[in-house]
Write an enzyme that holds these catalytic residues in place. Structure first.
Site, PDB file in Angstrom:
ATOM      1  N   HIS A  17      43.510  44.415  35.735  1.00 53.34           N
ATOM      2  CA  HIS A  17      43.806  43.027  36.130  1.00 53.34           C
ATOM      3  C   HIS A  17      42.917  42.540  37.279  1.00 53.34           C
ATOM      4  O   HIS A  17      43.228  41.533  37.923  1.00 53.34           O
ATOM      5  CB  HIS A  17      45.300  42.836  36.417  1.00 53.34           C
ATOM      6  CG  HIS A  17      45.852  43.593  37.596  1.00 53.34           C
ATOM      7  ND1 HIS A  17      47.114  44.150  37.591  1.00 53.34           N
ATOM      8  CD2 HIS A  17      45.337  43.880  38.805  1.00 53.34           C
ATOM      9  CE1 HIS A  17      47.327  44.738  38.762  1.00 53.34           C
ATOM     10  NE2 HIS A  17      46.274  44.589  39.512  1.00 53.34           N
ATOM     11  N   HIS A  58      50.234  40.742  44.739  1.00 55.89           N
ATOM     12  CA  HIS A  58      49.276  41.109  45.785  1.00 55.89           C
ATOM     13  C   HIS A  58      49.490  40.241  47.025  1.00 55.89           C
ATOM     14  O   HIS A  58      48.564  39.647  47.545  1.00 55.89           O
ATOM     15  CB  HIS A  58      47.845  40.947  45.268  1.00 55.89           C
ATOM     16  CG  HIS A  58      47.535  41.751  44.049  1.00 55.89           C
ATOM     17  ND1 HIS A  58      48.008  41.435  42.801  1.00 55.89           N
ATOM     18  CD2 HIS A  58      46.809  42.887  43.894  1.00 55.89           C
ATOM     19  CE1 HIS A  58      47.573  42.338  41.919  1.00 55.89           C
ATOM     20  NE2 HIS A  58      46.842  43.225  42.562  1.00 55.89           N
ATOM     21  N   HIS A  67      40.136  52.777  41.544  1.00 58.16           N
ATOM     22  CA  HIS A  67      39.471  51.975  42.570  1.00 58.16           C
ATOM     23  C   HIS A  67      40.186  52.143  43.896  1.00 58.16           C
ATOM     24  O   HIS A  67      41.363  52.511  43.936  1.00 58.16           O
ATOM     25  CB  HIS A  67      39.370  50.497  42.191  1.00 58.16           C
ATOM     26  CG  HIS A  67      40.649  49.732  42.060  1.00 58.16           C
ATOM     27  ND1 HIS A  67      41.577  49.975  41.080  1.00 58.16           N
ATOM     28  CD2 HIS A  67      41.152  48.687  42.770  1.00 58.16           C
ATOM     29  CE1 HIS A  67      42.588  49.115  41.192  1.00 58.16           C
ATOM     30  NE2 HIS A  67      42.359  48.328  42.222  1.00 58.16           N
ATOM     31  N   GLU A 115      47.970  52.105  40.954  1.00 58.96           N
ATOM     32  CA  GLU A 115      48.791  51.145  40.202  1.00 58.96           C
ATOM     33  C   GLU A 115      48.813  51.452  38.705  1.00 58.96           C
ATOM     34  O   GLU A 115      49.592  50.858  37.964  1.00 58.96           O
ATOM     35  CB  GLU A 115      48.275  49.720  40.453  1.00 58.96           C
ATOM     36  CG  GLU A 115      46.907  49.446  39.861  1.00 58.96           C
ATOM     37  CD  GLU A 115      46.250  48.173  40.409  1.00 58.96           C
ATOM     38  OE1 GLU A 115      46.758  47.597  41.380  1.00 58.96           O
ATOM     39  OE2 GLU A 115      45.217  47.767  39.849  1.00 58.96           O
TER      40      GLU A 115
END
Lengths: 123, 292
Positions: B12, B58, B192, B239
């Site tokens: 995403h 976020h 990441h 995540e």
């Protein structure tokens, strides 16, 4: 047979896992950053950052980190990147430019590292 | 009865939308990007009515004032959130509050204590996959149910807990009396890290393992601890546990179709995988044979 000790958050190199310790420490900084989701608050920050930081009760270390845009210091003082980046948005920075600054490299070098496959595990 | 027609795992990262557009218009010639648009076309062919989209916020709708471990939307519609850039020019997302409440009424008594949101703005964690899978239509062709997971503030729910929640959601969907076609989308990843001296961390070996095991050995991925996820996938790549909620909602026996993996999209490794319950594939094959 020797039992392996489970890995803990503090054993991961170069990583400040955002846990309860950091969330408590970073609460004023992150709360201030969360306010930047509102256009009026973005304007308030830009017109008087010191008053804005005072309003949210940032510690002196956090204020200095924000003043100097020391992203690594923000992280070390409990900032969470998703929140801290909202400050970078107002400076017109990309996430990549923030990460480059955080790791002490130029934006070009960081971009090149990513294009070459990123920072390899244990690298 | 409701039918689960597809399960998709998809990154995403905001830059994925422009990267997929650039590939579609020939501005970017990386052939690997095609997998993302192909999965979008494939999903449309499964004709879903509703998408359950598992994502994380976020800092748009939840700050550290309030961090729900699992929060489900139960609204008639959802707006794209202002994350600091202004509200993005996207159509609002139609909800399916009836199905949301059916899930809530099914899984909370089973012990999965969801936070119920009758108003929820959704950020790029939700919108990026929608744009990649459907483009930017004037109106979205499906209803949505957002499920937000805390993957930001430790302790986050374990991979095992996510997988088990997915199984409970699967049972809930299968017990829904209306004839709706549901797709479940797990978002995020792949490896990441956006903080610390290790920022820029990418782990292709782990990502490839994850892509290959998510369909047929999800238990192996569910058994990894939170520190192991952060160590292997990066502080933000952790995540990926959200894909396990999607996987849990499907049957034990699934067939994977398309998948893809690209390094980098901005600062992340990006991946996509599409799967279907094996029973549905067999049923479709039988129908096709009978129709010949």
């Amino acid at each position: 047979m020797a039992q392996e000790t489970p890995l803990s958050f503090d054993q991961i190199p170069g990583t400040y896992v955002f846990d309860g310790r950091r969330s408590r420490m970073g609460y004023p900084l992150n709360k201030m950053s969360a306010a930047l989701n509102s256009p009026a608050e973005r304007q308030a920050f830009q017109s008087d950052p010191e008053a804005f930081m005072e309003r949210f009760g940032l510690t002196e270390e956090q204020r200095e980190a924000v003043r100097t845009r020391d992203w690594l210091s923000m992280i070390k003082h409990g900032g969470n990147i998703y929140f801290a980046y909202k400050i970078g948005v107002m400076d017109g920075l990309t996430v990549q430019q923030v990460l480059a600054a955080m790791t002490g490299t130029s934006a070009e070098e960081f971009k090149e590292m990513m294009s070459n496959g990123g920072r390899q595990p244990n690298g | 009865m409701a039918e689960i027609v597809a399960g998709i795992g998809i990154s995403h990262v905001p830059a994925l939308g422009p990267a997929v557009d650039a590939a579609a218009t020939g501005k970017d010639t990386n052939p690997l990007m095609k997998a993302f648009t192909d999965v979008g076309s494939w999903l449309s062919e499964t004709k879903p009515d509703v998408l359950v989209v598992i994502y994380n916020d976020h800092g748009a709708s939840f700050s550290f004032d309030l961090v729900p471990t699992f929060a489900i939307g139960a609204a008639e519609s959802y707006l794209p959130a202002d994350e600091g850039f202004g509200r993005p020019p996207l159509p609002e997302y139609p909800g399916d509050a009836d199905l949301s409440w059916h899930i809530i009424d099914s899984v909370v008594p089973e012990g999965f204590d969801l936070t119920v949101c009758q108003s929820l703005d959704v950020d790029h964690g939700f919108s990026t996959p929608m744009k990649v899978l459907f483009g930017t239509p004037e109106a979205w062709p499906v209803k949505v149910i957002p499920l937000a997971v805390n993957v930001v503030q430790q302790p986050t729910p374990s991979a095992q807990r996510c997988y088990e929640l997915g199984r409970a959601i699967g049972r809930a969907l299968r017990s829904y009396p209306k004839d709706v076609r549901v797709a479940v989308i797990g978002t995020g990843g792949m490896s990441h890290q956006l903080q610390g001296e290790r920022a820029g961390h990418i782990n292709p070996d782990f990502d490839r393992r994850f892509l290959s095991e998510i369909a047929n050995s999800p238990e192996s991925l569910a058994s990894l601890s939170n520190p192991e996820y952060i160590n292997l996938a990066g502080s933000e790549g952790a995540e990926l546990v959200m894909w396990l909620i999607m996987r849990g909602a499907l049957d034990d026996d699934v067939e994977t179709g398309l998948s893809g993996y690209v390094i980098p999209v901005a600062n992340t490794a990006a991946g996509v995988v599409a799967m279907q319950n094996a029973a549905s594939v067999k049923k479709a094959d039988a129908l096709q044979t009978a129709g010949r």
